[in-house]
Structure formats: structure tokens, C-alpha cells
Motif scaffolding. Structure first.
Motif, short mmCIF file in Angstrom:
data_model
loop_
_atom_site.label_atom_id
_atom_site.label_comp_id
_atom_site.label_asym_id
_atom_site.label_seq_id
_atom_site.Cartn_x
_atom_site.Cartn_y
_atom_site.Cartn_z
N LEU A 136 0.94 -1.32 -0.12
CA LEU A 136 -0.06 -0.15 -0.08
C LEU A 136 0.92 1.35 0.04
O LEU A 136 1.82 1.21 0.67
CB LEU A 136 -0.81 -0.08 1.11
CG LEU A 136 -1.76 1.34 1.40
CD1 LEU A 136 -2.83 1.38 0.25
CD2 LEU A 136 -2.27 1.24 2.80
N ILE A 138 0.50 5.20 0.66
CA ILE A 138 -0.44 6.25 1.18
C ILE A 138 0.67 7.64 1.34
O ILE A 138 0.44 8.60 0.93
CB ILE A 138 -1.16 5.99 2.39
CG1 ILE A 138 -2.13 4.93 2.11
CG2 ILE A 138 -1.75 7.35 3.17
CD1 ILE A 138 -2.95 4.72 3.44
N THR A 139 1.58 7.21 2.15
CA THR A 139 2.46 8.26 2.93
C THR A 139 3.20 9.20 1.65
O THR A 139 3.78 8.56 0.82
CB THR A 139 3.48 7.72 3.93
OG1 THR A 139 2.75 7.14 4.72
CG2 THR A 139 4.21 9.06 4.53
N GLU A 140 3.34 10.48 1.76
CA GLU A 140 4.15 11.10 0.87
C GLU A 140 5.20 11.96 1.56
O GLU A 140 5.19 12.36 2.93
CB GLU A 140 3.28 12.22 -0.08
CG GLU A 140 2.18 11.54 -0.67
CD GLU A 140 1.21 12.42 -1.65
OE1 GLU A 140 1.65 13.55 -1.56
OE2 GLU A 140 0.42 11.96 -2.27
N ALA A 147 -2.19 12.94 5.74
CA ALA A 147 -2.29 12.08 4.76
C ALA A 147 -3.26 12.42 3.89
O ALA A 147 -3.31 12.64 2.61
CB ALA A 147 -2.42 10.62 5.21
N MET A 150 -2.56 14.75 0.73
CA MET A 150 -1.69 14.13 0.00
C MET A 150 -1.82 15.06 -1.49
O MET A 150 -2.78 15.38 -1.76
CB MET A 150 -2.02 12.64 -0.36
CG MET A 150 -3.16 12.54 -0.94
SD MET A 150 -3.32 10.68 -1.13
CE MET A 150 -3.40 10.10 0.52
N LYS A 167 5.40 9.01 -3.55
CA LYS A 167 5.04 8.23 -2.27
C LYS A 167 6.42 7.62 -1.64
O LYS A 167 7.44 7.39 -2.51
CB LYS A 167 4.11 7.03 -2.64
CG LYS A 167 2.78 7.23 -3.22
CD LYS A 167 1.97 8.08 -2.23
CE LYS A 167 0.53 8.24 -2.96
NZ LYS A 167 -0.44 8.79 -1.86
N MET A 182 -3.14 5.35 -3.22
CA MET A 182 -4.16 6.12 -2.81
C MET A 182 -3.84 7.54 -3.41
O MET A 182 -2.72 8.02 -3.31
CB MET A 182 -3.92 6.48 -1.16
CG MET A 182 -5.39 7.16 -0.87
SD MET A 182 -5.51 7.23 1.15
CE MET A 182 -6.23 5.37 1.29
N VAL A 196 -10.54 10.49 -0.86
CA VAL A 196 -9.24 9.93 -1.49
C VAL A 196 -9.95 8.67 -2.31
O VAL A 196 -10.91 8.22 -2.04
CB VAL A 196 -8.38 9.48 -0.30
CG1 VAL A 196 -7.49 10.63 -0.07
CG2 VAL A 196 -9.17 8.81 0.83
N LEU A 198 -8.76 4.59 -3.96
CA LEU A 198 -7.69 3.61 -4.09
C LEU A 198 -7.46 2.91 -5.48
O LEU A 198 -8.71 2.58 -6.11
CB LEU A 198 -7.90 2.59 -2.91
CG LEU A 198 -7.53 3.08 -1.74
CD1 LEU A 198 -8.16 2.30 -0.55
CD2 LEU A 198 -5.94 2.97 -1.34
N MET A 251 -10.71 3.60 3.42
CA MET A 251 -9.65 3.90 3.91
C MET A 251 -9.62 3.44 5.45
O MET A 251 -8.74 2.76 6.15
CB MET A 251 -8.98 5.22 3.76
CG MET A 251 -7.63 5.55 4.41
SD MET A 251 -7.02 7.20 4.15
CE MET A 251 -7.96 7.87 5.57
N GLU A 382 1.11 3.76 10.45
CA GLU A 382 -0.21 3.46 10.48
C GLU A 382 -0.87 4.47 11.55
O GLU A 382 -1.89 4.12 12.23
CB GLU A 382 -0.45 1.98 10.66
CG GLU A 382 -0.60 1.22 9.52
CD GLU A 382 -1.19 -0.11 9.63
OE1 GLU A 382 -2.31 -0.13 10.02
OE2 GLU A 382 -0.62 -1.14 9.03
#
Length: 515
Positions: A136, A138-140, A147, A150, A167, A182, A196, A198, A251, A382
Motif C-alpha cells: 500500500l 499512502i504516505t508522501e 495524509a 496528499m 510516495k 491512494m 481519496v 484507491l 480507508m 499507521e
């Protein structure tokens, strides 16, 4: 229900339990053989990556079957298999446990639940056979905790979606065959809308391939690759997840399911820590006596065992309340409590083991030192634990405000009676909160609630015959933590950063004359 139908269901459940037991036994034998027979596990864990044969042999045992839905040949409709598989993996290697958790909770489960049926079937059958992995993104770089702000964007372009962004810190960077990415929808004017979505990206297709820009020298979890990734892909319309609800709800359901599976990873990790602590303190002698004979050492070992008991209770809770088909999008308190308690206990237990082992443990090729750096990121990813505690605490203080009460004890006794009783919490709970507590006091409330949730699960586990001495250790450990936070709430000492930074030897002007 007829007697015949009841017998059929009982027989079916019995056969399923037997199949899960056989699956876990085979997996345990495989991981033991590979990690303790064919390879020096300590050496492997202190060097980056995994030897190819290790991953090959482990994947051949089909560990991801624990997450794969029954219809595709797995056990994924039973959280029991998931908790058990994560336990087996994490006992031998935290990297392996997390690898399976990423594949299952952050890819397989959302795909099984929300993906186009044909796409999902094709992907999951390949993963069930042990021939692929998924992760997965998500994080940038500029958006971690924040998040939902983003900047990775998607837009529809004919019969496909174009997705562009950056990402990072995605576990399995460069290894995963599939990614869930995402992104936020792009407006006609080029701005980004709220919400958002996916999308499945398949790395075997050139137009869906995500480029690894750089790999990160992660401090721990050497068996997993992390890095920075450039997303510039085109995916078919049927690769967008759609569960008949908004992307944010999807999410939350996905993340809450993932957090509910932290006990599976934590219990294996803590079992290993407890085993190592007991073994070392029995074998090591100081001044002619074994370490375990000293009161301070006994207290450390008891707390490790208490944490293991509490995490065991949370594992049982997850097995009975977090089936794949259950919508957990609104189960914030239970899922956040599972994540925070488990990750805190992993880190605390690892620190205690290192203290018990001493200098020998302060090395990446020793289980004690390695466990400290492997456990630490679980309190961050998380959802940072500070943030999750604040969310839990805010829920409780909001309920108190609606009831028009400032009595924290009354609220907690009503919400968590079993936990309060098990920890023998009496007048300590009688704390009065202001109408608008400070953020750090809300964090304290969240911390307390998370422990009471775990104690409630432990009280239930105790009714089913769990060893009383382990229950007592768990109750004492959590009760001690709760009392510490209650004292902080009651005293509410102010803590503010100083305006000026201290310079070199800033104490010198205060020396006694003539020194």
C-alpha cells in the motif's frame, strides 16, 4: 435450525479448525527450518534484505492463505488464521511478520472486499499460490500524519485513470508485484478535491509500473525494503476500488482492520522476548546468584509477561470481532487501542530485554538490540501513537461533555467495568477534568482508555481459563501504567518549551568562586 443442519455446521467448523491448525503447524515448521536451520537468523536479521531461498521456501508454505478469502482457497474469512500466522512469523522475525501484515491487511483484504470481482479474483489467486506480493502507498514526503492533504492526483482519461505523484516509506518498495495507491481526484482547473481513492497498479504492466527513485537506509526491520517512489501510471477503469461508499470510509475500514491485526504480530514478538528474557535471567549469574533471583529483574520479567498476557487478550478480541466482512470504519477506539497498546508493549519489552542482557545485547546481530530498533517504528507508522491516543481521548471527553459531567472515573467505570475491576482501580479514578482539557491531557485519557480496553479483553480471557498468574501479571502491569497517567491528570503540571537555547557549557557562569 434443524438438528441435522446444526451437525453439518459443527462438522464444517471442526474441519475448518483442523485445517487451520495443520496450516499453522506446517508454517511453523517451515519458518523454524529456514530461520534456525538453513540460515543464521541473527546474521540475516542484521543484514539488509532476505536470502532468496528464505523468501522462496516461506512463500511456498503459502502464508498469505491466512488472508485469502475461502472462495480462492484460503482461510481469510477467519481472523483466527490471520492472528495465528502473524504470531508464527513474528516469533522468528519481526521483518517477516510485518511483511505478511502488509500483504494481508493493506492489500489482500481491501482488494477482496472492494475491488472489481474479476480483477480481484485474478490477483488473489496468484497471491494464494505464493507467487506474488502486494503493498500500500499512502504516505508522501510532505504528508505523513496529514495524509488526507496528499498531492498524488488522479483523473480519468478515456478508458483509464492517470495517477501522478510521489510516495515513500511503503514497505516492500521494489519488491511488490501489486500496489494499492491512494490519490485525490483532480478538478478540471487542476486543483485537488477532498476525498481519496484507491487504485490497483500491476508492476508487470509497463504503463502501471511504479519507479523506485531511491532506497532508504531504514534503521531497523532490515528484511524489508523502503524507499521513495515516483508514481506516473495509467490503470484501467476496473482497477479503482469501489465498495459502494466513499474512499475515506474504505480507508478507515482498511486501516482499522490492519490495526486490529497488530496483536497477531505483537504476540509472536513478545513471546520471543519473554522466552529470551526468562532463559537469559535463569542462565546468567551475578555475584553467585542467577539474575532471576533479584527483585528488580523479577519485576522486569513479570512486566514482559504481563504485556504478553494483555496482547494475547487483544488477539482473542480481534479474532472474535474483526472478521474480514465486518465494517470497522467506525471502530476507531478498539482498533486504535489495539495498535497503540501492542506497539507500546513491543517497544517497552524490547527495552527491558536489552537492559537485562546488558552490553552483549547492544548489537544488531543480537535479538535484544535488534528488537529495540525493529519495534520502535510500530509506534509511528499507521498513525503515530500520540495522535491515536488523542483520538481515543477526544472520544471519551466528548462523551463526558455531552453527558454534562467532569467526572472521568464515572465515565470509565460505565464504559469499562471489567477493566476497572481487574486492575482494582478505586478512588484513583476520581479525577475531575476541565471542560476543554489540554491536548496532552487528552492523550493521557486516551492512554488510560486503551489500557482499560485491553484489561476488559483480559478479563474475558480469564473467564475462559487463561493461566491466573499471567492474568495477574497483565492486570498489575496495566494498572501500574494507568495509575501513573491518573497522577499526571490530577497534578496537571505545566510543561512549556524554554524560549532561549542553551549554549556550550552554559553552567560555567554559575560556578562557586575560586573553583
Amino acid at each position: 435450525m434443524t438438528a441435522t443442519a446444526d451437525r453439518v455446521l459443527t462438522t464444517s467448523a471442526s474441519a475448518r479448525d483442523s485445517a487451520i491448525a495443520d496450516f499453522l503447524a506446517n508454517l511453523d515448521e517451515t519458518v523454524n527450518r529456514v530461520m534456525r536451520g538453513r540460515v543464521d537468523a541473527d546474521f540475516m536479521e542484521s543484514n539488509r534484505g532476505l536470502p532468496p531461498f528464505v523468501l522462496r521456501d516461506i512463500m511456498a508454505a503459502k502464508p498469505l492463505s491466512a488472508f485469502i478469502p475461502d472462495q480462492y482457497g484460503g482461510f481469510g474469512d477467519s481472523p483466527v488464521a490471520i492472528q495465528g500466522m502473524l504470531d508464527v512469523m513474528s516469533y522468528q522475525s519481526m521483518s517477516l511478520g510485518l511483511m505478511m501484515g502488509i500483504n494481508g491487511a493493506l492489500f489482500i483484504q481491501p482488494v477482496a472486499k472492494y475491488a472489481d470481482e474479476q480483477v480481484g479474483r485474478r490477483v488473489l489467486k496468484r497471491m494464494a499460490a505464493g507467487h506474488a506480493m502486494g503493498g500500500l502507498m499512502i504516505t508522501e514526503p510532505d504528508f505523513g500524519t496529514d495524509a488526507l492533504s496528499m498531492q498524488t492526483a488522479w483523473r480519468q482519461d478515456g478508458q483509464s485513470y492517470t495517477i501522478q505523484g510521489t510516495k515513500h516509506w511503503a514497505g516492500l518498495t521494489g519488491w511488490a508485484d501489486y500496489w494499492l495507491v491512494m490519490a485525490r481526484p483532480m478538478n478540471e482547473d487542476g486543483g485537488l478535491s477532498q476525498g481519496v481513492d484507491l487504485f490497483i497498479c500491476e508492476q508487470d504492466h509497463a504503463d502501471q509500473r511504479i519507479e523506485v527513485i531511491s532506497r532508504y537506509p531504514n534503521l531497523g526491520l532490515y528484511g524489508l525494503p523502503y524507499g521513495r517512489n515516483k508514481v506516473d501510471v495509467r490503470v484501467p477503469l476496473d482497477h479503482r476500488l469501489d465498495g459502494g461508499r466513499g474512499g475515506l470510509r474504505m480507508m478507515l475500514d482498511m486501516l482499522h482492520h490492519s490495526r486490529m491485526q497488530f496483536p497477531g504480530m505483537a504476540i509472536g514478538f513478545l513471546r520471543r522476548i519473554a522466552d529470551e528474557a526468562v532463559r537469559h535471567t535463569r542462565e546468567r549469574t551475578v555475584s553467585g546468584s542467577p539474575l532471576i533471583g533479584y527483585d528488580q529483574v523479577q519485576a522486569r520479567v513479570a512486566r514482559i509477561q504481563g504485556r504478553l498476557a494483555l496482547v494475547s487478550a487483544l488477539s482473542l478480541y480481534a479474532a472474535e470481532h474483526a472478521a474480514a466482512d465486518v465494517d470497522l470504519s467506525r471502530a476507531a477506539v478498539a482498533s486504535n487501542a489495539a495498535k497503540t497498546v501492542c506497539s507500546d508493549y513491543m517497544h517497552d519489552a524490547a527495552q527491558s530485554l536489552l537492559q537485562l542482557v546488558g552490553a552483549r545485547g547492544y548489537a544488531t546481530d543480537h535479538i535484544a538490540g535488534r528488537s529495540v530498533v525493529d519495534a520502535r517504528p510500530f509506534q509511528i507508522f499507521e498513525g503515530s501513537n500520540d495522535v491515536l491516543y488523542a483520538q481515543i481521548g477526544a472520544k471519551t471527553t466528548d462523551q463526558m461533555r455531552k453527558r454534562g459531567t467532569s467526572d472521568l472515573g464515572a465515565q470509565l467505570r460505565a464504559d469499562y467495568p471489567e477493566g476497572v475491576d481487574l486492575a482494582k482501580l478505586g478512588a484513583e479514578l476520581d479525577v475531575s477534568l476541565p471542560d476543554r482539557p489540554s491536548q496532552r491531557r487528552i492523550v493521557d485519557v486516551g492512554f488510560i482508555v486503551s489500557r482499560l480496553h485491553a484489561l476488559g479483553a483480559l478479563a474475558e480471557l480469564a473467564t475462559r481459563g487463561f493461566p491466573p498468574d499471567h492474568v495477574a501479571a497483565g492486570a498489575a502491569t496495566a494498572g501500574e501504567e494507568i495509575r501513573g497517567r491518573l497522577t499526571a491528570l490530577r497534578d496537571d503540571l505545566a510543561l512549556r518549551p524554554a524560549e532561549a537555547q542553551l549554549g556550550v557549557a552554559s553552567w560555567m557562569p554559575y560556578l562557586k568562586p575560586g573553583v
